[in-house]
Design a protein around this motif. Structure first.
Motif, PDB file in Angstrom:
ATOM      1  N   SER A  69      24.460   1.610   1.241  1.00 41.45           N
ATOM      2  CA  SER A  69      23.182   1.582   1.959  1.00 41.45           C
ATOM      3  C   SER A  69      22.820   2.890   2.656  1.00 41.45           C
ATOM      4  O   SER A  69      21.641   3.234   2.736  1.00 41.45           O
ATOM      5  CB  SER A  69      23.175   0.442   2.983  1.00 41.45           C
ATOM      6  N   ARG A  72      20.834   5.398   0.420  1.00 44.81           N
ATOM      7  CA  ARG A  72      19.481   4.899   0.142  1.00 44.81           C
ATOM      8  C   ARG A  72      18.605   4.952   1.383  1.00 44.81           C
ATOM      9  O   ARG A  72      17.407   5.243   1.295  1.00 44.81           O
ATOM     10  CB  ARG A  72      19.531   3.475  -0.408  1.00 44.81           C
ATOM     11  N   LYS A  75      17.631   8.589   1.843  1.00 50.34           N
ATOM     12  CA  LYS A  75      16.750   9.065   0.773  1.00 50.34           C
ATOM     13  C   LYS A  75      15.352   8.453   0.858  1.00 50.34           C
ATOM     14  O   LYS A  75      14.349   9.162   0.725  1.00 50.34           O
ATOM     15  CB  LYS A  75      17.367   8.747  -0.582  1.00 50.34           C
ATOM     16  N   THR A  76      15.280   7.131   1.070  1.00 46.22           N
ATOM     17  CA  THR A  76      13.981   6.460   0.997  1.00 46.22           C
ATOM     18  C   THR A  76      13.340   6.213   2.358  1.00 46.22           C
ATOM     19  O   THR A  76      12.114   6.186   2.451  1.00 46.22           O
ATOM     20  CB  THR A  76      14.107   5.100   0.289  1.00 46.22           C
ATOM     21  N   GLY A  77      14.136   5.983   3.391  1.00 48.15           N
ATOM     22  CA  GLY A  77      13.596   5.660   4.703  1.00 48.15           C
ATOM     23  C   GLY A  77      12.946   4.294   4.768  1.00 48.15           C
ATOM     24  O   GLY A  77      12.233   3.973   5.713  1.00 48.15           O
ATOM     25  N   LYS A  78      13.209   3.438   3.774  1.00 48.57           N
ATOM     26  CA  LYS A  78      12.614   2.101   3.738  1.00 48.57           C
ATOM     27  C   LYS A  78      13.369   1.151   4.669  1.00 48.57           C
ATOM     28  O   LYS A  78      14.544   1.347   4.954  1.00 48.57           O
ATOM     29  CB  LYS A  78      12.616   1.564   2.307  1.00 48.57           C
ATOM     30  N   PRO A  81      17.040  -0.731   3.289  1.00 50.67           N
ATOM     31  CA  PRO A  81      18.285   0.049   3.368  1.00 50.67           C
ATOM     32  C   PRO A  81      18.672   0.426   4.795  1.00 50.67           C
ATOM     33  O   PRO A  81      19.858   0.485   5.132  1.00 50.67           O
ATOM     34  CB  PRO A  81      17.992   1.302   2.538  1.00 50.67           C
TER      35      PRO A  81
END
Length: 105
Positions: A69, A72, A75-78, A81
């Motif tokens: 996690s 991710r 990388k994504t900041g969503k 994750p």
């Protein structure tokens, strides 16, 4: 008492993996969620019954969750994750301190 966080983290991981599969059809989500959730549950069961390597098993589950996690989340900041990273961090600190202090229960 260490079995309760293990059971809660296990249930959250298994539920999250299942929901990931239901929402998107992602087989890796359900496989990873059930694997990590099972490791937490197994570790919690071993702690509850006073068997060896319960804390270590839960700590391993936290390491696996963190390893998947953290990259991710960075990388994504969503939110998903990031949420998994928060759970992994809690597990790493909680079970890491238990392991460091030599606790078996």
């Amino acid at each position: 008492m260490a079995e309760i966080p293990a059971y809660v983290l296990g249930a959250l991981c298994a539920f999250g993996g299942t929901m990931g599969y239901v929402r998107t059809g992602s087989v890796p989500s359900i496989a990873a969620g059930l694997l990590v959730g099972s490791l937490y549950g197994y570790g919690g069961q071993r702690v509850r019954t006073g068997q060896a390597y319960g804390i270590e098993t839960a700590l391993l589950a936290s390491v696996i969750l963190a390893g998947s996690s953290f990259p991710r989340a960075i990388k994504t900041g969503k939110p998903l994750p990031i949420g998994l990273s928060v759970l992994a961090t809690y597990g790493l600190f909680y079970f890491g301190l238990k392991f460091k202090n030599g606790a078996t229960r």
